[in-house]
Design an enzyme around this catalytic site. Structure first.
Site, PDB file in Angstrom:
ATOM      1  N   ARG A  34      43.480  28.086  37.637  1.00 44.98           N
ATOM      2  CA  ARG A  34      42.041  28.349  37.580  1.00 44.98           C
ATOM      3  C   ARG A  34      41.220  27.144  38.018  1.00 44.98           C
ATOM      4  NH1 ARG A  34      41.783  31.985  32.004  1.00 44.98           N
ATOM      5  NH2 ARG A  34      42.040  34.003  33.058  1.00 44.98           N
ATOM      6  N   LYS A 199      50.330  45.857  24.956  1.00 46.70           N
ATOM      7  CA  LYS A 199      49.725  46.967  24.221  1.00 46.70           C
ATOM      8  C   LYS A 199      49.086  48.014  25.127  1.00 46.70           C
ATOM      9  CE  LYS A 199      48.676  44.173  20.111  1.00 46.70           C
ATOM     10  NZ  LYS A 199      47.600  43.676  19.214  1.00 46.70           N
ATOM     11  N   GLY A 357      45.533  36.968  34.522  1.00 47.21           N
ATOM     12  CA  GLY A 357      46.201  36.892  33.237  1.00 47.21           C
ATOM     13  C   GLY A 357      47.670  36.524  33.342  1.00 47.21           C
ATOM     14  N   GLY A 381      41.114  40.348  32.338  1.00 49.92           N
ATOM     15  CA  GLY A 381      40.231  41.262  31.616  1.00 49.92           C
ATOM     16  C   GLY A 381      39.077  41.732  32.464  1.00 49.92           C
TER      17      GLY A 381
END
Length: 400
Positions: A34, A199, A357, A381
């Site tokens: 990043r 998830k 991510g 996200g």
């Protein structure tokens, strides 16, 4: 949306909201992706004679200073990459920040301390957030939004500050938005989507939206076991979200009705316990059928037959979006599923987007050439919420 080409920056204090939220092991940066992504915009502004004031968050401090989340190591690495000194202010809007900014000459660069050391940055109270944005605005003449990984957050430096200053999008945000439009407008087909991670609940919105867009959805990672359970299979001790089974069953039904192909693992690598990610001690994985995982085992990666299947399903795609690893890629015994997906993207001729991510981290950890992929996003996200069709506060604030 204006870009930095529309700003006159020479001699101006330009506040750059970057995303420098990198992983740290003590003071050591373990993945500087990043920071490297932020460099082109910062360098361009500095070379144009701006007095560049960079700001970012790191981690999740609780609205007050916490040394373990200091951006000091980031300032040093940013300076290395820029090839110039980067002044570091040990606070965000206090005396040191003001003195550091006041000391900048044209072409100089400074980095403020972690924005989330101030409660106003993330406050849900508009007045508290606005008051912090006012203090940030006093440090600058212009605003450049370039932290794509934070644009889905309604935070002071992302949403409230650009309203208070003449503003534009930096090169990174302009690139990210341009790429994501290729996944939502006039998509080249077949369009394959690979979703992994822990998830199902983290991906519900994007699955909902992709049922209208994608031709093929490949599922891996911990979320695969909820899909397998929804089909009536035993998943042993694997990660499972029982409360999401009805939603998953609905998605599978709707996908079948719409002709969207759902691809699930046919075998998995399983173990009796979660592996030790610090020592990387051998975990002795066993390949077992995905529809009959023994009760004493937990699935931790897609298996060898699934790797072949997923590679075949990616081979003819024209567009691929990938978000989320296929297993516990941080451990070598459970990294091959994620590696197979990454290699599958490279072996085909598709326009490929790695959705930030853990997927982006896996690409680097597993030794792939980042430049070989069509695009590696800096915001997992944010990418998902964009694909869900949500309005992202940080992008909305940059619109005129």
């Amino acid at each position: 949306m204006k870009t930095i080409d529309d700003l006159q920056v020479a001699g101006k204090r330009v506040f750059v909201r970057a995303d420098l939220n990198v992983p740290l092991d003590g003071d050591t940066i373990t993945d500087d992706g990043r920071i490297r992504a932020a460099v082109p915009t910062v360098r361009r502004l500095a070379e144009a004679g701006a007095r560049v004031v960079v700001a970012s968050h790191l981690g999740r401090p609780k609205g007050s200073p916490d040394p373990q989340f200091s951006l000091a190591p980031v300032a040093a690495r940013l300076g290395d990459l820029l090839g110039r000194d980067v002044a570091f202010a040990a606070d965000t809007v206090g005396d040191q920040a003001r003195a550091t900014v006041d000391g900048l000459a044209d072409g100089d660069v400074a980095l403020l301390e972690n924005l989330r050391f101030q409660a106003g940055e993330t406050s849900k109270d508009d007045a508290e957030r606005g008051a912090f944005a006012d203090r940030l605005a006093a440090l600058a003449d212009l605003y450049v939004g370039d932290g794509f990984g934070a644009v889905h957050r309604k935070h002071a430096s992302v949403y409230d500050l650009p309203v208070r200053l003449p503003h534009a999008a930096g090169g990174l945000i302009a690139t990210e938005v341009g790429v994501l439009k290729k996944l939502t407008e006039n998509v080249a087909r077949p369009y394959a989507v690979v979703l992994g991670g822990a998830k199902v609940s983290d991906k519900l919105g994007v699955i909902e939206h992709l049922l209208e867009k994608a031709d093929r959805i490949l599922i891996g990672g911990g979320m695969a076991y909820t899909f397998l359970k929804a089909q009536g299979h035993e998943v042993g001790g694997s990660l499972l979200q029982e409360d999401q089974i009805p939603a998953v069953q609905d998605y599978l039904k709707r996908a079948d009705e719409r002709g969207v192909e759902f691809v699930l693992p046919v075998d998995v690598l399983a173990s009796t316990a979660f592996p030790d990610l610090k020592t990387k001690a051998p975990a002795d994985p066993a390949a077992v059928p995905a529809d009959a995982i023994p009760a004493d085992l937990m699935g931790l990666d897609i298996g060898p037959e699934s790797r072949k299947l997923y590679a075949a399903k990616l081979a003819d795609a024209a567009t691929v979006f990938w978000n989320g690893p296929m297993g516990v890629f941080e451990h070598p015994d459970f990294a091959e599923g994620t590696r197979a997906v990454a290699q599958g993207l490279l072996d085909g001729s598709a326009f490929t987007v790695v959705g930030g991510g853990d997927s982006a981290a896996a690409v680097r950890l597993l030794g792939f050439d980042e430049n070989a992929f069509g695009h590696i996003s800096t915001g997992g996200g944010a990418s998902l919420e964009y694909l869900e069709g949500k309005t992202l506060p940080g992008l909305a604030a940059l619109e005129d």
